[in-house]
Design a protein around this motif. Sequence first.
Motif, PDB file in Angstrom:
ATOM      1  N   GLU A  75     -76.428  39.086  45.243  1.00 17.72           N
ATOM      2  CA  GLU A  75     -75.801  40.297  45.343  1.00 17.72           C
ATOM      3  C   GLU A  75     -75.683  41.168  44.248  1.00 17.72           C
ATOM      4  O   GLU A  75     -75.162  42.173  43.971  1.00 17.72           O
ATOM      5  CB  GLU A  75     -74.447  40.151  46.202  1.00 17.72           C
ATOM      6  CG  GLU A  75     -73.631  39.236  45.524  1.00 17.72           C
ATOM      7  CD  GLU A  75     -73.728  37.896  45.639  1.00 17.72           C
ATOM      8  OE1 GLU A  75     -72.968  36.900  44.988  1.00 17.72           O
ATOM      9  OE2 GLU A  75     -74.946  37.369  46.200  1.00 17.72           O
ATOM     10  N   GLY A  76     -75.977  40.259  43.026  1.00 19.82           N
ATOM     11  CA  GLY A  76     -76.073  41.254  41.771  1.00 19.82           C
ATOM     12  C   GLY A  76     -74.581  40.755  40.995  1.00 19.82           C
ATOM     13  O   GLY A  76     -74.405  41.274  39.934  1.00 19.82           O
ATOM     14  N   THR A  77     -73.711  39.948  41.692  1.00 15.97           N
ATOM     15  CA  THR A  77     -72.430  39.663  41.022  1.00 15.97           C
ATOM     16  C   THR A  77     -72.594  38.482  40.053  1.00 15.97           C
ATOM     17  O   THR A  77     -73.441  37.617  40.329  1.00 15.97           O
ATOM     18  CB  THR A  77     -71.466  39.457  41.866  1.00 15.97           C
ATOM     19  OG1 THR A  77     -71.847  38.436  42.790  1.00 15.97           O
ATOM     20  CG2 THR A  77     -71.190  40.826  42.746  1.00 15.97           C
ATOM     21  N   GLY A  78     -71.828  38.391  38.981  1.00 18.83           N
ATOM     22  CA  GLY A  78     -71.918  36.989  38.153  1.00 18.83           C
ATOM     23  C   GLY A  78     -71.470  35.681  38.996  1.00 18.83           C
ATOM     24  O   GLY A  78     -70.474  35.766  39.569  1.00 18.83           O
ATOM     25  N   LYS A  79     -72.258  34.592  38.985  1.00 20.65           N
ATOM     26  CA  LYS A  79     -71.923  33.572  39.580  1.00 20.65           C
ATOM     27  C   LYS A  79     -71.342  32.354  38.465  1.00 20.65           C
ATOM     28  O   LYS A  79     -70.758  31.402  38.873  1.00 20.65           O
ATOM     29  CB  LYS A  79     -73.002  33.035  40.075  1.00 20.65           C
ATOM     30  CG  LYS A  79     -73.668  33.525  41.343  1.00 20.65           C
ATOM     31  CD  LYS A  79     -74.843  32.904  42.067  1.00 20.65           C
ATOM     32  CE  LYS A  79     -74.796  31.564  42.152  1.00 20.65           C
ATOM     33  NZ  LYS A  79     -76.128  31.083  42.759  1.00 20.65           N
ATOM     34  N   GLY A  80     -71.653  32.751  37.063  1.00 21.77           N
ATOM     35  CA  GLY A  80     -71.045  31.869  36.176  1.00 21.77           C
ATOM     36  C   GLY A  80     -71.996  32.143  34.877  1.00 21.77           C
ATOM     37  O   GLY A  80     -72.509  33.004  34.613  1.00 21.77           O
ATOM     38  N   PHE A  81     -72.103  30.777  34.153  1.00 22.62           N
ATOM     39  CA  PHE A  81     -72.764  31.124  32.868  1.00 22.62           C
ATOM     40  C   PHE A  81     -73.574  29.667  32.736  1.00 22.62           C
ATOM     41  O   PHE A  81     -73.058  28.497  33.145  1.00 22.62           O
ATOM     42  CB  PHE A  81     -71.925  31.080  31.756  1.00 22.62           C
ATOM     43  CG  PHE A  81     -71.052  32.269  31.785  1.00 22.62           C
ATOM     44  CD1 PHE A  81     -71.542  33.431  31.023  1.00 22.62           C
ATOM     45  CD2 PHE A  81     -69.572  32.239  32.382  1.00 22.62           C
ATOM     46  CE1 PHE A  81     -70.385  34.652  30.970  1.00 22.62           C
ATOM     47  CE2 PHE A  81     -69.056  33.280  32.215  1.00 22.62           C
ATOM     48  CZ  PHE A  81     -69.242  34.551  31.791  1.00 22.62           C
TER      49      PHE A  81
END
Length: 483
Positions: free
Chosen positions: A210-216
């Motif tokens: 969805e284009g949102t950050g999931k982590g690093f």
Amino acid sequence: MPDPVTGKARNQAAVTRERVQRLRRIRKVLPADIRRIPAGCWLALVVLAEVLLALAVRVPSLFAPEIRGGASERLWVLDIVALSLVPIVVFAAIQLNRQRQRERAQASESSGYIEKLMRTSREWLWAVDHNGTITFSSPMCGPLIGYTPSELVGSPIGLVLDPADLAAALKSQPVVEDESSFNGLVLVCRHRDGSRVLMEVTGHTVYGAEGTGKGFEGTARALDSPSPSDRAAERIRERVTALVSGQGIVTAFQPIRCLRSGTVIGAEALSRFPTSDGTTTEAWFMQAASIGMEAEMELLALRTALHTAAALPRGIFVAINLSPGVCLDPRVLESISQGTIHPSGLVLEVTERQKVDDYGQLLSALAPLRSSGVRVAIDDAGAGFASMQHIVQLKPDLIKLDRTIIRDIDSDRSHRALGAAIVGFAAETAALLVAEGIETAAELDAVTTLGMTAGQGYFLGRPSLEPVDWALWQDTTQPGSVF
């Protein structure tokens, strides 16, 4: 001339690659739903089609003699066609099985190479989710920070790295074209034994569908201490010298509160580097120590904190960090005597940056400071063996319990038991006990219930560079009530 065997093998490999590429091109043309169907299913469909064809030819002739008699020649032709498909299907099945075996062998070989690379590389591969929980760790974490991958996965990143340090480093990093990545951050990680490891960290943000950050995810490698002749040492010396000569340190203060009343009784001085390039505060000090300039850096931080503390509300103590080696420097007493804070309002926090080889020498250096009214604190108690040695040998006036013990103290029995033990020790030695790193209401309730005297952490107040924020503490100060 080329060896015919080698040439043949090379030709076979070329043919195999061509077939694979042709199959891939065909798969790209097919709709996505069809591409997801396994090759074995297609083979089964071909076999089923052949069986149906044979049945369609022979079954009617068994029950209708007139059909069998009038069209026997055509039936034999169809039989031959159907039987001719058998070796084709068998050959396709054999080729498919061989292809799968080759793919499994290649996958196994690649997996072995990757595992070997992760075990032998000096790079530590890591990944965290959006909650700051470690989701992957390569085996290199063992040699670097003393933990196994199974111990790290599922643990908060704060176990080995201060999230505030990471946030500050990211904020101070030069602007790059790809804002989702960071490169060459110099951070300090905590080893399992409580020591510090200087790291260079590189990584990027992981985005979901969805284009949102999931982590690093990224890599980290240890920065070895440079020898005096290294070019790296020359660069560090230039940076540290420029910073010291330019007075490039400012001081932020974080409140220390009485847990019974919530009033401010003290403030810790925290050095900040406005011109930093992604290097954290502790990393600056460790780099300065690696080239023998730790004293110059810490003395500048001490003088800056003493000067800035003049704007704090009256009646609260000021805690300033010093490493054991710098405590031996006679310039420390000179700086304190020339400062704007009376020695009785000053607390020196002895850090773990260095190993203490001679506690007698350190006690002798601290004696005139204590005689003038300066009190001594031990920082990061419980984080490692060195801090406990400091407590036993130096008999501090104040003990600061490390944030790794405070984290989840409301739900972790071992943390609670260790906290209770140190509360008893502090009571027996008449030392003020400060719980560091309180970040939730549950942690605050737990340390208060255990009988800890004072607390510090984001939940009680964040560090600030602004005098207007310090002035707000004036209405909540309680001078001299508990310390």
